[in-house]
Write a protein that holds these residues in place. Structure first.
Motif, PDB file in Angstrom:
ATOM      1  N   TYR A  77       7.191   9.755  -0.230  1.00  0.00           N
ATOM      2  CA  TYR A  77       7.411   8.288  -0.171  1.00  0.00           C
ATOM      3  C   TYR A  77       8.384   7.779  -1.226  1.00  0.00           C
ATOM      4  O   TYR A  77       9.288   7.121  -1.124  1.00  0.00           O
ATOM      5  CB  TYR A  77       6.323   7.442   0.037  1.00  0.00           C
ATOM      6  CG  TYR A  77       6.353   6.011  -0.110  1.00  0.00           C
ATOM      7  CD1 TYR A  77       6.920   5.513   1.117  1.00  0.00           C
ATOM      8  CD2 TYR A  77       6.216   5.265  -1.183  1.00  0.00           C
ATOM      9  CE1 TYR A  77       6.832   4.023   0.970  1.00  0.00           C
ATOM     10  CE2 TYR A  77       6.373   4.024  -1.172  1.00  0.00           C
ATOM     11  CZ  TYR A  77       6.933   3.309   0.031  1.00  0.00           C
ATOM     12  OH  TYR A  77       6.974   1.988  -0.279  1.00  0.00           O
ATOM     13  N   ILE A  78       8.074   8.136  -2.402  1.00  0.00           N
ATOM     14  CA  ILE A  78       8.731   7.650  -3.732  1.00  0.00           C
ATOM     15  C   ILE A  78      10.177   8.073  -3.920  1.00  0.00           C
ATOM     16  O   ILE A  78      11.021   7.365  -4.046  1.00  0.00           O
ATOM     17  CB  ILE A  78       8.009   8.066  -5.047  1.00  0.00           C
ATOM     18  CG1 ILE A  78       6.673   7.359  -5.134  1.00  0.00           C
ATOM     19  CG2 ILE A  78       8.815   7.636  -6.183  1.00  0.00           C
ATOM     20  CD1 ILE A  78       6.754   5.769  -5.211  1.00  0.00           C
ATOM     21  N   ASN A  79      10.217   9.608  -3.570  1.00  0.00           N
ATOM     22  CA  ASN A  79      11.625   9.955  -3.626  1.00  0.00           C
ATOM     23  C   ASN A  79      12.526   9.665  -2.380  1.00  0.00           C
ATOM     24  O   ASN A  79      13.728   9.337  -2.557  1.00  0.00           O
ATOM     25  CB  ASN A  79      11.529  11.526  -3.443  1.00  0.00           C
ATOM     26  CG  ASN A  79      11.339  12.118  -4.866  1.00  0.00           C
ATOM     27  OD1 ASN A  79      11.430  11.504  -5.920  1.00  0.00           O
ATOM     28  ND2 ASN A  79      10.913  13.596  -4.842  1.00  0.00           N
ATOM     29  N   LEU A 114       1.970  11.974  -9.771  1.00  0.00           N
ATOM     30  CA  LEU A 114       2.738  12.952  -9.309  1.00  0.00           C
ATOM     31  C   LEU A 114       2.746  14.116 -10.378  1.00  0.00           C
ATOM     32  O   LEU A 114       3.134  15.494 -10.190  1.00  0.00           O
ATOM     33  CB  LEU A 114       4.217  12.567  -9.148  1.00  0.00           C
ATOM     34  CG  LEU A 114       4.263  11.581  -7.980  1.00  0.00           C
ATOM     35  CD1 LEU A 114       5.595  11.314  -7.863  1.00  0.00           C
ATOM     36  CD2 LEU A 114       3.914  12.153  -6.684  1.00  0.00           C
ATOM     37  N   LYS A 115       2.363  14.081 -11.611  1.00  0.00           N
ATOM     38  CA  LYS A 115       2.281  14.926 -12.586  1.00  0.00           C
ATOM     39  C   LYS A 115       1.121  15.722 -12.177  1.00  0.00           C
ATOM     40  O   LYS A 115       1.189  17.021 -12.677  1.00  0.00           O
ATOM     41  CB  LYS A 115       1.757  14.124 -13.958  1.00  0.00           C
ATOM     42  CG  LYS A 115       1.909  15.081 -15.235  1.00  0.00           C
ATOM     43  CD  LYS A 115       1.665  14.283 -16.421  1.00  0.00           C
ATOM     44  CE  LYS A 115       3.004  13.534 -16.840  1.00  0.00           C
ATOM     45  NZ  LYS A 115       2.920  12.783 -18.127  1.00  0.00           N
ATOM     46  N   THR A 175       0.843  -1.158  -0.012  1.00  0.00           N
ATOM     47  CA  THR A 175       0.037  -0.157   0.118  1.00  0.00           C
ATOM     48  C   THR A 175       0.869   1.170  -0.100  1.00  0.00           C
ATOM     49  O   THR A 175       1.690   1.321   0.832  1.00  0.00           O
ATOM     50  CB  THR A 175      -1.044   0.027   1.308  1.00  0.00           C
ATOM     51  OG1 THR A 175      -1.617  -0.936   1.216  1.00  0.00           O
ATOM     52  CG2 THR A 175      -1.774   1.198   1.315  1.00  0.00           C
ATOM     53  N   ILE A 176       0.741   1.981  -0.835  1.00  0.00           N
ATOM     54  CA  ILE A 176       1.367   3.485  -1.038  1.00  0.00           C
ATOM     55  C   ILE A 176       0.384   4.493  -0.943  1.00  0.00           C
ATOM     56  O   ILE A 176      -0.835   4.460  -1.077  1.00  0.00           O
ATOM     57  CB  ILE A 176       2.056   3.443  -2.464  1.00  0.00           C
ATOM     58  CG1 ILE A 176       1.208   3.565  -3.478  1.00  0.00           C
ATOM     59  CG2 ILE A 176       3.045   2.485  -2.370  1.00  0.00           C
ATOM     60  CD1 ILE A 176       1.926   3.784  -4.845  1.00  0.00           C
ATOM     61  N   PRO A 177       0.715   5.675  -0.406  1.00  0.00           N
ATOM     62  CA  PRO A 177       0.016   6.836  -0.337  1.00  0.00           C
ATOM     63  C   PRO A 177      -0.858   7.129  -1.380  1.00  0.00           C
ATOM     64  O   PRO A 177      -0.306   7.357  -2.409  1.00  0.00           O
ATOM     65  CB  PRO A 177       1.005   8.102   0.168  1.00  0.00           C
ATOM     66  CG  PRO A 177       2.149   7.367   0.549  1.00  0.00           C
ATOM     67  CD  PRO A 177       2.189   5.842   0.142  1.00  0.00           C
ATOM     68  N   ASN A 178      -2.070   7.495  -1.158  1.00  0.00           N
ATOM     69  CA  ASN A 178      -3.124   8.019  -2.395  1.00  0.00           C
ATOM     70  C   ASN A 178      -2.818   9.458  -2.609  1.00  0.00           C
ATOM     71  O   ASN A 178      -2.863  10.008  -3.861  1.00  0.00           O
ATOM     72  CB  ASN A 178      -4.443   7.725  -2.212  1.00  0.00           C
ATOM     73  CG  ASN A 178      -4.802   6.051  -2.311  1.00  0.00           C
ATOM     74  OD1 ASN A 178      -4.076   5.789  -3.114  1.00  0.00           O
ATOM     75  ND2 ASN A 178      -5.473   5.568  -1.592  1.00  0.00           N
ATOM     76  N   ASN A 215      17.427  10.978 -10.301  1.00  0.00           N
ATOM     77  CA  ASN A 215      16.875   9.812  -9.650  1.00  0.00           C
ATOM     78  C   ASN A 215      15.786  10.100  -8.480  1.00  0.00           C
ATOM     79  O   ASN A 215      15.865   9.719  -7.645  1.00  0.00           O
ATOM     80  CB  ASN A 215      17.747   8.908  -9.332  1.00  0.00           C
ATOM     81  CG  ASN A 215      16.953   7.582  -8.791  1.00  0.00           C
ATOM     82  OD1 ASN A 215      16.139   7.118  -9.350  1.00  0.00           O
ATOM     83  ND2 ASN A 215      17.436   6.902  -7.906  1.00  0.00           N
ATOM     84  N   GLN A 216      14.998  11.211  -9.219  1.00  0.00           N
ATOM     85  CA  GLN A 216      13.933  11.635  -8.095  1.00  0.00           C
ATOM     86  C   GLN A 216      12.868  12.402  -8.838  1.00  0.00           C
ATOM     87  O   GLN A 216      13.214  12.761 -10.027  1.00  0.00           O
ATOM     88  CB  GLN A 216      14.494  12.447  -6.917  1.00  0.00           C
ATOM     89  CG  GLN A 216      14.848  13.695  -7.441  1.00  0.00           C
ATOM     90  CD  GLN A 216      15.598  14.614  -6.227  1.00  0.00           C
ATOM     91  OE1 GLN A 216      15.549  14.367  -5.067  1.00  0.00           O
ATOM     92  NE2 GLN A 216      16.294  15.717  -6.462  1.00  0.00           N
ATOM     93  N   PHE A 217      11.654  12.690  -8.308  1.00  0.00           N
ATOM     94  CA  PHE A 217      10.782  13.637  -8.852  1.00  0.00           C
ATOM     95  C   PHE A 217      11.006  14.841  -8.445  1.00  0.00           C
ATOM     96  O   PHE A 217      11.178  15.178  -7.255  1.00  0.00           O
ATOM     97  CB  PHE A 217       9.395  13.069  -8.553  1.00  0.00           C
ATOM     98  CG  PHE A 217       8.817  11.771  -9.142  1.00  0.00           C
ATOM     99  CD1 PHE A 217       7.796  12.066 -10.440  1.00  0.00           C
ATOM    100  CD2 PHE A 217       9.341  10.454  -8.964  1.00  0.00           C
ATOM    101  CE1 PHE A 217       7.607  10.798 -11.048  1.00  0.00           C
ATOM    102  CE2 PHE A 217       8.674   9.448  -9.548  1.00  0.00           C
ATOM    103  CZ  PHE A 217       8.018   9.638 -10.611  1.00  0.00           C
TER     104      PHE A 217
END
Length: 58
Positions: free
Chosen positions: A13-15, A43-44, A2-5, A55-57
């Motif tokens: 979280y992803i970064n 994220l867009k 489960t990842i954040p919505n 290597n990050q948003f």
């Protein structure tokens, strides 16, 4: 997994995962069985795009 919505929470979280554990987004998605398209599109919506060099948003 489960990842954040929420897009802002997802960004954090992803970064963090990319910085601490994964050398690129493809590996992260494969290892965690996440949808790369979902992450990119979510994220867009808050004007973040994946930068391979960093290597990050950003």
């Amino acid at each position: 997994m489960t990842i954040p919505n929420d897009p802002v929470m997802l960004l954090s979280y992803i970064n963090t995962q990319l910085r601490d554990y994964y050398s690129n987004l493809d590996i992260l998605c494969e290892e965690l069985e996440l949808s790369k398209d979902f992450i990119i599109e979510t994220l867009k919506t808050i004007d973040y795009e994946y930068n391979l060099t960093q290597n990050q948003f950003v």
